[in-house]
Scaffold this motif. Sequence first.
Motif, PDB file in Angstrom:
ATOM      1  N   ARG A  22      15.825  -8.721   1.875  1.00  0.00           N
ATOM      2  CA  ARG A  22      14.635  -9.506   1.514  1.00  0.00           C
ATOM      3  C   ARG A  22      14.300 -10.505   2.622  1.00  0.00           C
ATOM      4  O   ARG A  22      13.137 -10.666   3.006  1.00  0.00           O
ATOM      5  CB  ARG A  22      14.878 -10.258   0.197  1.00  0.00           C
ATOM      6  N   TYR A  23      15.332 -11.183   3.106  1.00  0.00           N
ATOM      7  CA  TYR A  23      15.107 -12.176   4.156  1.00  0.00           C
ATOM      8  C   TYR A  23      14.515 -11.522   5.405  1.00  0.00           C
ATOM      9  O   TYR A  23      13.551 -12.040   5.988  1.00  0.00           O
ATOM     10  CB  TYR A  23      16.422 -12.873   4.498  1.00  0.00           C
ATOM     11  N   GLN A  24      15.059 -10.397   5.804  1.00  0.00           N
ATOM     12  CA  GLN A  24      14.563  -9.719   6.997  1.00  0.00           C
ATOM     13  C   GLN A  24      13.121  -9.243   6.796  1.00  0.00           C
ATOM     14  O   GLN A  24      12.305  -9.304   7.727  1.00  0.00           O
ATOM     15  CB  GLN A  24      15.477  -8.539   7.355  1.00  0.00           C
ATOM     16  N   GLN A  25      12.794  -8.769   5.600  1.00  0.00           N
ATOM     17  CA  GLN A  25      11.411  -8.381   5.313  1.00  0.00           C
ATOM     18  C   GLN A  25      10.478  -9.576   5.444  1.00  0.00           C
ATOM     19  O   GLN A  25       9.396  -9.496   6.045  1.00  0.00           O
ATOM     20  CB  GLN A  25      11.308  -7.794   3.907  1.00  0.00           C
TER      21      GLN A  25
ATOM     22  N   PHE B 263       0.807  -1.219   0.000  1.00  0.00           N
ATOM     23  CA  PHE B 263       0.000   0.000   0.000  1.00  0.00           C
ATOM     24  C   PHE B 263       0.844   1.275   0.000  1.00  0.00           C
ATOM     25  O   PHE B 263       0.293   2.372  -0.107  1.00  0.00           O
ATOM     26  CB  PHE B 263      -0.934   0.029   1.218  1.00  0.00           C
ATOM     27  N   ASP B 264       2.153   1.160   0.127  1.00  0.00           N
ATOM     28  CA  ASP B 264       2.999   2.346   0.136  1.00  0.00           C
ATOM     29  C   ASP B 264       2.946   3.027  -1.227  1.00  0.00           C
ATOM     30  O   ASP B 264       3.168   2.398  -2.267  1.00  0.00           O
ATOM     31  CB  ASP B 264       4.441   1.957   0.468  1.00  0.00           C
ATOM     32  N   GLU B 265       2.686   4.334  -1.232  1.00  0.00           N
ATOM     33  CA  GLU B 265       2.463   5.051  -2.494  1.00  0.00           C
ATOM     34  C   GLU B 265       3.704   5.066  -3.374  1.00  0.00           C
ATOM     35  O   GLU B 265       3.610   4.906  -4.600  1.00  0.00           O
ATOM     36  CB  GLU B 265       2.011   6.486  -2.210  1.00  0.00           C
ATOM     37  N   ARG B 266       4.885   5.226  -2.778  1.00  0.00           N
ATOM     38  CA  ARG B 266       6.099   5.259  -3.593  1.00  0.00           C
ATOM     39  C   ARG B 266       6.335   3.903  -4.254  1.00  0.00           C
ATOM     40  O   ARG B 266       6.699   3.832  -5.438  1.00  0.00           O
ATOM     41  CB  ARG B 266       7.310   5.644  -2.737  1.00  0.00           C
ATOM     42  N   VAL B 267       6.138   2.834  -3.494  1.00  0.00           N
ATOM     43  CA  VAL B 267       6.295   1.498  -4.058  1.00  0.00           C
ATOM     44  C   VAL B 267       5.278   1.273  -5.167  1.00  0.00           C
ATOM     45  O   VAL B 267       5.613   0.777  -6.248  1.00  0.00           O
ATOM     46  CB  VAL B 267       6.152   0.420  -2.961  1.00  0.00           C
TER      47      VAL B 267
ATOM     48  N   THR C 168      10.701  -1.089   2.479  1.00  0.00           N
ATOM     49  CA  THR C 168      11.484  -1.232   3.700  1.00  0.00           C
ATOM     50  C   THR C 168      10.686  -2.075   4.684  1.00  0.00           C
ATOM     51  O   THR C 168       9.493  -2.336   4.490  1.00  0.00           O
ATOM     52  CB  THR C 168      11.774   0.133   4.346  1.00  0.00           C
ATOM     53  N   GLU C 169      11.342  -2.498   5.746  1.00  0.00           N
ATOM     54  CA  GLU C 169      10.621  -3.256   6.771  1.00  0.00           C
ATOM     55  C   GLU C 169       9.482  -2.419   7.341  1.00  0.00           C
ATOM     56  O   GLU C 169       8.385  -2.939   7.605  1.00  0.00           O
ATOM     57  CB  GLU C 169      11.573  -3.689   7.884  1.00  0.00           C
ATOM     58  N   ALA C 170       9.700  -1.122   7.512  1.00  0.00           N
ATOM     59  CA  ALA C 170       8.669  -0.258   8.092  1.00  0.00           C
ATOM     60  C   ALA C 170       7.460  -0.131   7.168  1.00  0.00           C
ATOM     61  O   ALA C 170       6.304  -0.252   7.614  1.00  0.00           O
ATOM     62  CB  ALA C 170       9.255   1.123   8.393  1.00  0.00           C
ATOM     63  N   THR C 171       7.699   0.100   5.870  1.00  0.00           N
ATOM     64  CA  THR C 171       6.560   0.242   4.955  1.00  0.00           C
ATOM     65  C   THR C 171       5.828  -1.074   4.784  1.00  0.00           C
ATOM     66  O   THR C 171       4.593  -1.109   4.721  1.00  0.00           O
ATOM     67  CB  THR C 171       7.012   0.765   3.586  1.00  0.00           C
TER      68      THR C 171
END
Length: 450
Positions: A263-266, A171-175, A215-218
């Motif tokens: 990627r793994y951490q996400q 849902f992140d707009e930049r992504v 990112t993990e946050a987004t």
Amino acid sequence: MTSMQPLLNRFARPVPRYTSYPTAPHFHAGVTGEDASRWIGSLSDGQKLSLYVHIPYCDRLCWFCACHTKHTLKYEPIARYLQGLRQEIESVAAMIPAGVRVSAVHWGGGSPTMLKPDDMRALMSWLRCGFDFAEDAEISVEMDPNDLEERRYKALAEIGVTRVSLGVQDFDERVQKTINRLQSFEQTRSVIDAMRALGVHSVNCDLLYGLPYQTEATLAQTVEQIISLKPDRIALFGYAHVPWMKKHQTLIPEAALPDAEARYQQMVMAGEILCRAGYRAIGIDHFALEEDTLSLAHKAGRLHRNFQGYTDDTADGLIGLGASSISQLPQGYWQNMPATGEYLRTVENGKLAVVRGIALTLEDQVRGFVIERIMCSYSFSACELRARFGSDADGVIAEARAFAAENPDICQFDTFGFRLKNEAFAFARSVAAVFDTYLGNGQGRHSQAV
């Protein structure tokens, strides 16, 4: 360097997703329409079939997509394609022996919800007229929320849809702008609410990790938003960057893609959030509520894997209809022509549009069983393998024992058989690849395993 980095260095490599074995790059032109016809005719009274119907059109092209689809703003190509699809349905249905029943139908794409409401009704009518449907047959449809409005909702209700799958991704707009997939949370929520109101008993949402600028946050925010909608299932796929196969993926800036460790951490972070919210982790990329049929199949050891991913479907075979679709019967696999023009010319002449496939050897069946069990339950029983295949299983069992001895940090071989340790679950694709004797013997290139 994280504690997982050594494992990532060893196992986060490009390998197949193992929705079949042997995998599609090893299909060949030696399997023809005559073979497919013979295999279909060998089905017997009492057996069950799943049907997959491919709609290879979208009214927008998402740059992350690796599916067989094409962009169109005109409906004429879709209308013509549907007439070819009708011809193929009639040809295949005529080959099905009496007593074989359809237990599940899945419309995929592309965007099946691009179809006009009357065409949705017509397509389901052709299928029901041609095949013998079980009364409780599952009817599932992949949905693009941007296509949906009241008339299409009504048509979906009339065709008897019981399960839907919505692509969300992030849902992140930049992504979203970077992958050309604009879709708001509110829009997604309204579609899910509408489908619940129609009595649909199972809703799935697809998410992606490993996207550009993610990112993990987004990603965590997207996962929490999806959880608030309470879908029954969530698929958490790793973005497959395969620009050599899908040229539109060159529009995605590679420098913005996360590396293997990120990627793994996400993946781990998103999975932990889902499990805390009450979802059961299933296989390498699915999550389901405890009461969902996918969870029940997982707990009972009845989980399977096919070209739609993880499934609780117990059908004896899968028939793919439409351009590029793949079919699976006990004797082997076959694939239809991907090019819609060639597909249409063939089916309009009353022929099956088979372009390639593979007949299974006994060794293929043994290795396919092992690979599917590793992908579904991270293990396989040596006793079950011997019960199914007798002494023909001995070679693979010896390979598994040797691999476990060489890699005691990720797996073990004991009185049960072969099993991965918890910390290695994320690398199931790479471990499954150990038993793939075709890998490296063809032209296929694959996406990253984690």
